[in-house]
Design an enzyme around this catalytic site. Structure first.
Site, short mmCIF file in Angstrom:
data_model
loop_
_atom_site.label_atom_id
_atom_site.label_comp_id
_atom_site.label_asym_id
_atom_site.label_seq_id
_atom_site.Cartn_x
_atom_site.Cartn_y
_atom_site.Cartn_z
N CYS A 161 34.90 43.75 44.44
CA CYS A 161 33.72 44.70 44.90
C CYS A 161 32.62 43.88 45.65
CB CYS A 161 33.30 45.43 43.80
SG CYS A 161 32.06 44.62 42.59
N CYS A 208 32.93 41.70 35.68
CA CYS A 208 32.03 42.08 36.77
C CYS A 208 31.57 43.61 36.17
CB CYS A 208 32.74 42.47 38.19
SG CYS A 208 31.44 43.17 39.30
N CYS A 259 32.39 46.67 38.97
CA CYS A 259 33.80 47.30 39.06
C CYS A 259 34.72 46.91 37.85
CB CYS A 259 34.32 46.73 40.32
SG CYS A 259 35.02 44.72 40.31
N CYS A 266 33.21 30.14 32.55
CA CYS A 266 34.66 29.65 32.92
C CYS A 266 35.42 30.89 33.74
CB CYS A 266 35.45 29.11 31.82
SG CYS A 266 36.80 28.20 32.03
#
Length: 130
Positions: free
Chosen positions: A50, A96, A99, A119
């Protein structure tokens, strides 16, 4: 931040096979194979799905894990965390927040100032150099 939601088939059409496997299906790229694990280029790492800004290169460090590692995201609201009990382990998955793309995991063994190690799979990122 506006949430971005799309059907899985739309993501499949927009992303590479590797990006779709990691970001939408929760896969993992092999250690030491990702584009950004050893990159030292200054810039901002964005979500490959995104475009949301996620990590600054100033927070990137070599953890020796084989994946890009950061001690903090660019802001608390850009990352969502979930408990992950897959593979017989208990980990904290990071996604995220915009999104819901799978990015990787966060561990409590990072450097100062946070003590965290985000990570992250290279394929879930897109570097915008400074």
């Amino acid at each position: 931040m506006d949430k971005l939601e799309k059907p899985l088939e739309s993501w499949r059409e927009e992303l590479s096979d590797a990006q779709f496997h990691v970001c939408r299906l929760g896969g993992t790229e092999r250690a030491f194979t990702g584009e950004y694990y050893a990159t030292k280029t200054p810039g901002i790492y964005h979500c490959a799905c995104c475009g949301e800004a996620l990590f600054d290169s100033d927070a990137k460090y070599d953890s020796g894990s084989g994946w890009p590692s950061y001690f903090q995201p660019v802001g608390k609201d850009v990352i969502a965390e979930r408990e992950d009990f897959s593979h017989g382990m208990h980990r904290i998955e990071v996604r995220c927040a915009r999104c819901d793309a799978h990015l990787g995991h966060v561990f409590p063994d990072g450097p100062r100032p946070t003590g965290l190690r985000y990570c992250i799979n290279s394929v879930s990122l897109k570097l915008e150099p400074r």
